[in-house]
Design an enzyme around this catalytic site. Structure first.
Site, mmCIF file in Angstrom:
data_model
loop_
_atom_site.group_PDB
_atom_site.id
_atom_site.type_symbol
_atom_site.label_atom_id
_atom_site.label_comp_id
_atom_site.label_asym_id
_atom_site.label_seq_id
_atom_site.Cartn_x
_atom_site.Cartn_y
_atom_site.Cartn_z
ATOM 1 C CG ASP A 90 -8.261 -3.205 -3.114
ATOM 2 O OD1 ASP A 90 -9.473 -3.033 -3.059
ATOM 3 O OD2 ASP A 90 -7.436 -2.296 -3.226
ATOM 4 C CG HIS B 65 -2.062 0.951 1.104
ATOM 5 N ND1 HIS B 65 -1.952 2.298 1.358
ATOM 6 C CD2 HIS B 65 -3.349 0.744 0.709
ATOM 7 C CE1 HIS B 65 -3.118 2.872 1.140
ATOM 8 N NE2 HIS B 65 -3.987 1.972 0.748
HETATM 9 N N1 ACO Z 1 4.273 -7.075 -5.412
HETATM 10 C C1 ACO Z 1 5.603 -7.209 -5.517
HETATM 11 N N2 ACO Z 1 6.484 -6.265 -5.133
HETATM 12 C C2 ACO Z 1 5.982 -5.128 -4.650
HETATM 13 C C3 ACO Z 1 4.601 -4.917 -4.520
HETATM 14 C C4 ACO Z 1 3.713 -5.941 -4.913
HETATM 15 N N3 ACO Z 1 2.395 -5.818 -4.795
HETATM 16 N N4 ACO Z 1 4.381 -3.690 -3.993
HETATM 17 C C5 ACO Z 1 5.591 -3.157 -3.822
HETATM 18 N N5 ACO Z 1 6.569 -4.023 -4.210
HETATM 19 C C6 ACO Z 1 8.021 -3.858 -4.105
HETATM 20 C C7 ACO Z 1 8.566 -2.909 -5.153
HETATM 21 O O1 ACO Z 1 8.936 -3.602 -6.324
HETATM 22 C C8 ACO Z 1 9.742 -2.308 -4.436
HETATM 23 O O2 ACO Z 1 10.773 -3.264 -4.441
HETATM 24 P P1 ACO Z 1 12.326 -2.799 -4.506
HETATM 25 O O3 ACO Z 1 12.567 -2.058 -3.216
HETATM 26 O O4 ACO Z 1 13.094 -4.057 -4.648
HETATM 27 O O5 ACO Z 1 12.421 -1.900 -5.721
HETATM 28 C C9 ACO Z 1 9.260 -2.193 -2.986
HETATM 29 O O6 ACO Z 1 8.265 -3.227 -2.838
HETATM 30 C C10 ACO Z 1 8.647 -0.853 -2.645
HETATM 31 O O7 ACO Z 1 7.604 -0.619 -3.566
HETATM 32 P P2 ACO Z 1 7.041 0.788 -3.990
HETATM 33 O O8 ACO Z 1 6.746 0.757 -5.446
HETATM 34 O O9 ACO Z 1 7.892 1.889 -3.447
HETATM 35 O O10 ACO Z 1 5.695 0.815 -3.218
HETATM 36 P P3 ACO Z 1 4.580 1.872 -3.462
HETATM 37 O O11 ACO Z 1 4.226 2.451 -2.161
HETATM 38 O O12 ACO Z 1 4.931 2.815 -4.521
HETATM 39 O O13 ACO Z 1 3.402 0.951 -4.023
HETATM 40 C C11 ACO Z 1 1.335 -0.014 -4.354
HETATM 41 C C12 ACO Z 1 2.194 0.811 -3.413
HETATM 42 C C13 ACO Z 1 1.134 0.757 -5.671
HETATM 43 C C14 ACO Z 1 -0.042 -0.217 -3.711
HETATM 44 C C15 ACO Z 1 2.034 -1.374 -4.610
HETATM 45 O O14 ACO Z 1 2.272 -2.023 -3.401
HETATM 46 C C16 ACO Z 1 1.248 -2.245 -5.569
HETATM 47 O O15 ACO Z 1 1.374 -2.095 -6.783
HETATM 48 N N6 ACO Z 1 0.428 -3.198 -5.022
HETATM 49 C C17 ACO Z 1 -0.376 -4.048 -5.856
HETATM 50 C C18 ACO Z 1 -1.634 -3.321 -6.306
HETATM 51 C C19 ACO Z 1 -2.656 -3.184 -5.211
HETATM 52 O O16 ACO Z 1 -2.957 -4.126 -4.501
HETATM 53 N N7 ACO Z 1 -3.194 -1.962 -5.065
HETATM 54 C C20 ACO Z 1 -4.237 -1.667 -4.088
HETATM 55 C C21 ACO Z 1 -3.739 -0.789 -2.990
HETATM 56 S S1 ACO Z 1 -5.000 -0.609 -1.747
HETATM 57 C C22 ACO Z 1 -6.095 0.531 -2.338
HETATM 58 O O17 ACO Z 1 -5.777 1.294 -3.206
HETATM 59 C C23 ACO Z 1 -7.502 0.590 -1.762
#
Ligand code: ACO
Length: 431
Positions: A365, A307
């Protein structure tokens, strides 16, 4: 809101002071409203990630601590002790209702569920395979053509009437959009039922086949709605406030919010999480899928995990995890291959160092998609359900904005990167 400190902004050897405003809790903000007037420059913040666009007393998130408060009450307390309707009252009016206030509110809201019979005709204008969000967006926008007595937004009573109507009527439009898509007759709202019972009834009852609302499923629906009711200044809420700042009528503002929510980056994640499970297929597919997720070049993410704001855990996910297990138990779905796969994926991922070290936990979600699937709600309706819930937050935030004495039309500025002024070239001379 108090103001005890100031921040210094320096440019070209000149420094200017800007007040620092303190809220009740959470980060302070630097009041930059006079920036351009004092310095001739604007701030640049596409996506508004560093910008507070309003003051609000409705909801508060502390992502590091996994805290979500509605009017000061932790979401866990509300989910375990209050109904969606009670939470709607709290968000709208700032306080939990007394028993008498609750009864009066509930009775009044229930009478607003019915739609003007003319609105039925709208549905026939849509193709049967129209996305229910398209139907919801169009029909909510059209409500202003029917309910003229709520349109004078300078009148507190008219604002309140429109707010109540929207919360009460959006579920009816949502359920009818679903019925239309599957070719079944519309089911009229039942004023005796609770909000969630009535919503399930309108979705699943059929003439001649009396639908009994299962209390466990009604409670699960109520929790999902309650947990999605508000989430401070997200994209759709900001859209509602921006449209509302122009003085547009509340039905138009909420239709704009629905349009913003429709985007896959906002309201579509639970649908994506379920799609991911269908792609993985079976338990045997989990290791290969997780390897793909861990491969930085694959661009594949574990949907329903992680998130942007909650970095420890999503408090809503914890509650829905328990509800999800309750629903699966109640419906005897332990053997459902997709739910079985989801439970196994949750177990494996939450023990895997890749996800643990990055603080990636299941988000709301992941579980809401599973519960909705177990309830028999198709994926195309997931974002519609989110809109039914979030209407409460949208109208509360809209009302708060209109009631703010210093409200101004939102008019952001830009950093222009196009051509500087140049002379018009006649077509005959263009190359
Ligand atoms: N699966 C795999 N790896 C992930 C995921 C994921 N779901 N989320 C983050 N990461 C990893 C990134 O690749 C990154 O790895 P690194 O440090 O090796 O480069 C690290 O975790 C940090 O990730 P960020 O991109 O900085 O996290 P951010 O806060 O930008 O992303 C987000 C948040 C967009 C929700 C992300 O976790 C994601 O895409 N999740 C899947 C989609 C989802 O479930 N969205 C719903 C959110 S809840 C809502 O909106 C009601």
């Amino acid at each position: 809101m108090s103001e005890n400190r100031s921040a210094t902004f320096g440019l070209d050897g000149l420094s200017r002071q800007f007040p620092v405003l303190e809220g009740t809790i959470g980060p302070d903000v630097v009041d930059m409203r006079a920036l351009s007037q004092k310095t001739g420059v604007f701030s640049f913040d596409p996506g508004l990630g560093s910008t507070a666009t309003c003051t609000s007393a409705i909801s508060y998130i502390d992502g590091d601590k996994g805290v979500l408060l509605h009017r000061g009450y932790p979401i866990e307390d509300l989910a375990l002790n209050a109904s969606f309707t009670e939470t709607a009252y709290l968000l709208l009016y700032g306080e939990l209702p007394t028993a008498a206030q609750y009864q009066a509110f509930r009775t009044d809201m229930n009478t607003h569920r019915l739609l003007n019979e003319q609105i039925r005709n709208f549905f026939n204008g849509f193709r049967r395979d129209a996305h229910p969000m398209a139907i919801l967006c169009g029909t909510v926008g059209a409500l202003s053509a029917f309910y003229h007595d709520g349109l004078d937004i300078s009148e507190p009573k008219a604002r309140d009437l429109s707010a109540r109507r929207l919360i009460a009527k959006v579920p009816t439009i949502a359920a009818w959009a679903y019925k239309y898509s599957i070719g079944e007759p519309f089911i009229y709202p039942d004023e005796e039922m609770s909000f969630s019972e009535n919503f399930l009834h309108m979705l699943f009852a059929r003439p001649g086949n009396h639908y009994r609302v299962n209390p466990v499923l009604a409670r699960a629906m109520d929790r999902i709605l309650l947990l999605h009711a508000d989430h401070e200044q997200n994209a759709s809420t900001t859209t509602v406030r921006l449209v509302g700042s122009t003085g547009a009528n509340p039905y138009a503002c909420i239709a704009a919010g629905i349009a913003a929510l429709w985007g896959p980056a906002h309201g579509g994640a639970n649908e994506a999480a379920l799609g991911m499970l269908e792609t993985i297929g079976t338990r045997d597919g989990i290791p290969a899928f997780l390897n793909e997720v861990k491969n930085r070049n694959s661009g594949v993410r574990l949907m329903g995990f992680g998130h942007r704001v909650y970095k420890n855990f999503d408090p809503r996910a914890k509650i829905l995890q328990a509800t999800c297990h309750e629903v699966i138990e109640e419906l005897g779905l332990k053997r459902d291959p997709l739910l079985d796969l989801a439970m196994e994926l949750e177990r494996v991922a939450t023990e895997d160092d890749y996800f643990v070290s990055r603080r990636l936990y299941p988000n709301v979600d992941f579980y809401s998609g599973l519960i909705l699937k177990a309830l028999g709600i198709p994926k195309s309706m997931f974002t519609v359900l989110f809109a039914v819930a979030r209407t409460v937050g949208w109208v509360s935030q809209w009302k708060e904005m209109i009631e703010e004495p210093s409200v101004r039309i939102s008019r952001p500025r830009q950093l222009y990167i196009g051509a500087a002024e140049r002379n018009f070239v006649p077509m005959s001379e263009r190359r």
